[in-house]
Scaffold this active site. Sequence first.
Site, PDB file in Angstrom:
ATOM      1  N   LYS A  11       0.825  -1.203   0.000  1.00 52.94           N
ATOM      2  CA  LYS A  11       0.000   0.000   0.000  1.00 52.94           C
ATOM      3  C   LYS A  11       0.872   1.271   0.000  1.00 52.94           C
ATOM      4  O   LYS A  11       2.095   1.196   0.221  1.00 52.94           O
ATOM      5  CB  LYS A  11      -0.921  -0.040   1.222  1.00 52.94           C
ATOM      6  CG  LYS A  11      -1.971  -1.164   1.155  1.00 52.94           C
ATOM      7  CD  LYS A  11      -2.859  -1.123   2.389  1.00 52.94           C
ATOM      8  CE  LYS A  11      -3.968  -2.137   2.320  1.00 52.94           C
ATOM      9  NZ  LYS A  11      -4.817  -2.097   3.535  1.00 52.94           N
ATOM     10  N   PHE A  59     -15.571   4.421   7.350  1.00 55.82           N
ATOM     11  CA  PHE A  59     -14.144   4.687   7.150  1.00 55.82           C
ATOM     12  C   PHE A  59     -13.757   4.737   5.678  1.00 55.82           C
ATOM     13  O   PHE A  59     -12.618   5.065   5.345  1.00 55.82           O
ATOM     14  CB  PHE A  59     -13.275   3.659   7.894  1.00 55.82           C
ATOM     15  CG  PHE A  59     -13.383   2.230   7.408  1.00 55.82           C
ATOM     16  CD1 PHE A  59     -12.696   1.796   6.278  1.00 55.82           C
ATOM     17  CD2 PHE A  59     -14.156   1.299   8.092  1.00 55.82           C
ATOM     18  CE1 PHE A  59     -12.782   0.489   5.843  1.00 55.82           C
ATOM     19  CE2 PHE A  59     -14.251  -0.022   7.659  1.00 55.82           C
ATOM     20  CZ  PHE A  59     -13.559  -0.424   6.531  1.00 55.82           C
ATOM     21  N   ARG A  87      -1.964 -14.340   4.325  1.00 53.46           N
ATOM     22  CA  ARG A  87      -2.758 -13.656   5.367  1.00 53.46           C
ATOM     23  C   ARG A  87      -2.073 -13.816   6.729  1.00 53.46           C
ATOM     24  O   ARG A  87      -2.021 -12.875   7.521  1.00 53.46           O
ATOM     25  CB  ARG A  87      -4.174 -14.238   5.425  1.00 53.46           C
ATOM     26  CG  ARG A  87      -5.020 -13.946   4.222  1.00 53.46           C
ATOM     27  CD  ARG A  87      -5.517 -12.543   4.138  1.00 53.46           C
ATOM     28  NE  ARG A  87      -6.427 -12.165   5.199  1.00 53.46           N
ATOM     29  CZ  ARG A  87      -7.043 -10.982   5.260  1.00 53.46           C
ATOM     30  NH1 ARG A  87      -6.847 -10.073   4.304  1.00 53.46           N
ATOM     31  NH2 ARG A  87      -7.847 -10.679   6.245  1.00 53.46           N
ATOM     32  N   THR A  93      -5.474  -6.939  10.866  1.00 53.34           N
ATOM     33  CA  THR A  93      -5.679  -5.659  10.187  1.00 53.34           C
ATOM     34  C   THR A  93      -5.019  -4.503  10.931  1.00 53.34           C
ATOM     35  O   THR A  93      -4.348  -3.663  10.328  1.00 53.34           O
ATOM     36  CB  THR A  93      -7.199  -5.386  10.042  1.00 53.34           C
ATOM     37  OG1 THR A  93      -7.798  -6.489   9.359  1.00 53.34           O
ATOM     38  CG2 THR A  93      -7.453  -4.102   9.272  1.00 53.34           C
ATOM     39  N   ARG A 104       2.514  -6.630   9.392  1.00 56.64           N
ATOM     40  CA  ARG A 104       1.852  -5.508  10.056  1.00 56.64           C
ATOM     41  C   ARG A 104       2.324  -5.369  11.500  1.00 56.64           C
ATOM     42  O   ARG A 104       2.446  -4.254  12.011  1.00 56.64           O
ATOM     43  CB  ARG A 104       0.335  -5.699   9.983  1.00 56.64           C
ATOM     44  CG  ARG A 104      -0.214  -5.503   8.565  1.00 56.64           C
ATOM     45  CD  ARG A 104      -1.622  -6.032   8.440  1.00 56.64           C
ATOM     46  NE  ARG A 104      -2.275  -5.634   7.188  1.00 56.64           N
ATOM     47  CZ  ARG A 104      -3.450  -6.091   6.801  1.00 56.64           C
ATOM     48  NH1 ARG A 104      -4.109  -6.964   7.546  1.00 56.64           N
ATOM     49  NH2 ARG A 104      -3.980  -5.682   5.669  1.00 56.64           N
ATOM     50  N   ASN A 114      -1.779   0.019   6.982  1.00 55.67           N
ATOM     51  CA  ASN A 114      -1.246  -1.259   7.456  1.00 55.67           C
ATOM     52  C   ASN A 114      -0.439  -1.978   6.384  1.00 55.67           C
ATOM     53  O   ASN A 114      -0.340  -3.205   6.376  1.00 55.67           O
ATOM     54  CB  ASN A 114      -2.384  -2.131   8.005  1.00 55.67           C
ATOM     55  CG  ASN A 114      -3.481  -2.331   6.969  1.00 55.67           C
ATOM     56  OD1 ASN A 114      -3.306  -1.980   5.806  1.00 55.67           O
ATOM     57  ND2 ASN A 114      -4.589  -2.904   7.392  1.00 55.67           N
ATOM     58  N   HIS A 117      -2.024  -5.422   1.459  1.00 53.48           N
ATOM     59  CA  HIS A 117      -3.316  -6.070   1.238  1.00 53.48           C
ATOM     60  C   HIS A 117      -3.061  -7.483   0.736  1.00 53.48           C
ATOM     61  O   HIS A 117      -2.147  -7.705  -0.055  1.00 53.48           O
ATOM     62  CB  HIS A 117      -4.132  -5.312   0.174  1.00 53.48           C
ATOM     63  CG  HIS A 117      -5.305  -6.119  -0.319  1.00 53.48           C
ATOM     64  ND1 HIS A 117      -6.502  -6.165   0.355  1.00 53.48           N
ATOM     65  CD2 HIS A 117      -5.438  -6.966  -1.386  1.00 53.48           C
ATOM     66  CE1 HIS A 117      -7.331  -6.983  -0.285  1.00 53.48           C
ATOM     67  NE2 HIS A 117      -6.709  -7.484  -1.342  1.00 53.48           N
TER      68      HIS A 117
HETATM   69  P1  IDP Z   1      -7.785  -6.628   5.751  1.00 52.47           P
HETATM   70  O1  IDP Z   1      -6.967  -5.698   4.873  1.00 52.47           O
HETATM   71  O2  IDP Z   1      -7.018  -7.055   6.971  1.00 52.47           O
HETATM   72  O3  IDP Z   1      -8.410  -7.777   4.995  1.00 52.47           O
HETATM   73  P2  IDP Z   1     -10.421  -5.351   5.784  1.00 52.47           P
HETATM   74  O4  IDP Z   1     -11.388  -5.436   6.937  1.00 52.47           O
HETATM   75  O5  IDP Z   1     -10.797  -6.073   4.526  1.00 52.47           O
HETATM   76  O6  IDP Z   1      -8.998  -5.739   6.343  1.00 52.47           O
HETATM   77  O7  IDP Z   1     -10.270  -3.785   5.466  1.00 52.47           O
HETATM   78  C1  IDP Z   1      -9.641  -3.344   4.291  1.00 52.47           C
HETATM   79  C2  IDP Z   1      -8.735  -2.195   4.632  1.00 52.47           C
HETATM   80  O8  IDP Z   1      -9.517  -1.078   5.058  1.00 52.47           O
HETATM   81  C3  IDP Z   1      -7.774  -2.456   5.810  1.00 52.47           C
HETATM   82  O9  IDP Z   1      -6.618  -3.169   5.420  1.00 52.47           O
HETATM   83  C4  IDP Z   1      -7.473  -1.055   6.277  1.00 52.47           C
HETATM   84  O10 IDP Z   1      -6.517  -0.413   5.429  1.00 52.47           O
HETATM   85  C5  IDP Z   1      -8.822  -0.361   6.085  1.00 52.47           C
HETATM   86  N1  IDP Z   1      -9.663  -0.426   7.295  1.00 52.47           N
HETATM   87  C6  IDP Z   1     -10.344  -1.490   7.767  1.00 52.47           C
HETATM   88  N2  IDP Z   1     -11.039  -1.181   8.887  1.00 52.47           N
HETATM   89  C7  IDP Z   1     -10.795   0.128   9.111  1.00 52.47           C
HETATM   90  C8  IDP Z   1     -11.246   1.062  10.109  1.00 52.47           C
HETATM   91  O11 IDP Z   1     -12.014   0.729  11.007  1.00 52.47           O
HETATM   92  N3  IDP Z   1     -10.749   2.321  10.011  1.00 52.47           N
HETATM   93  C9  IDP Z   1      -9.916   2.728   9.014  1.00 52.47           C
HETATM   94  N4  IDP Z   1      -9.479   1.887   8.060  1.00 52.47           N
HETATM   95  C10 IDP Z   1      -9.920   0.608   8.091  1.00 52.47           C
END
Ligand code: IDP
Length: 153
Positions: A11, A59, A87, A93, A104, A114, A117
Amino acid sequence: MPQEQTLILFKPDAIQRRLIGALLSRIENKGYKIAGLKMLQVTPELARKHYEEHVEKPFYPHLESFITSAPVVALVVEGPDAISVMRTMMGSTNGREANPGTIRGDYGTSRQMNLIHGSDGPEAAKREIPIYFQDNELCEYSLSLAASLMAAD
Ligand code: IDP
């Protein structure tokens, strides 16, 4: 032992922090094959397509600003159980909750920024890879014997 392909993005925070090499090394050192690799600028339209499940979430505007703020590096990573193993290597996350030893957990403290992806399952991988790569951008090749042995069960 399924040979899988998964979509990985480094990212914008990883690019800004000059961590491309460090993150790529982790994937190569693990023994996975890089089937596709490119740098690109994510547009708002692409962001909405990729993160369609999150578009209505509070968000999302911040996520879109972040993911379009600098280029990303997109990869297709291939190998045994590549989706779930990547993963695990990524960690939770939220960087503050991610275990030490994960990407991470080792590099970040943010839930949004983070670094990486990775597709969260086979359906997601099937949907996400064509968003970033055309078929002719993916390479089919054999790893050397030594590398193949590392990837063998
Ligand atoms: P993941 O990347 O661990 O699969 P997801 O829940 O699919 O997590 O969320 C996608 C991306 O959205 C996260 O990697 C993060 O960058 C962002 N994100 C997820 N939840 C939040 C939040 O509560 N606040 C701000 N950004 C978030």
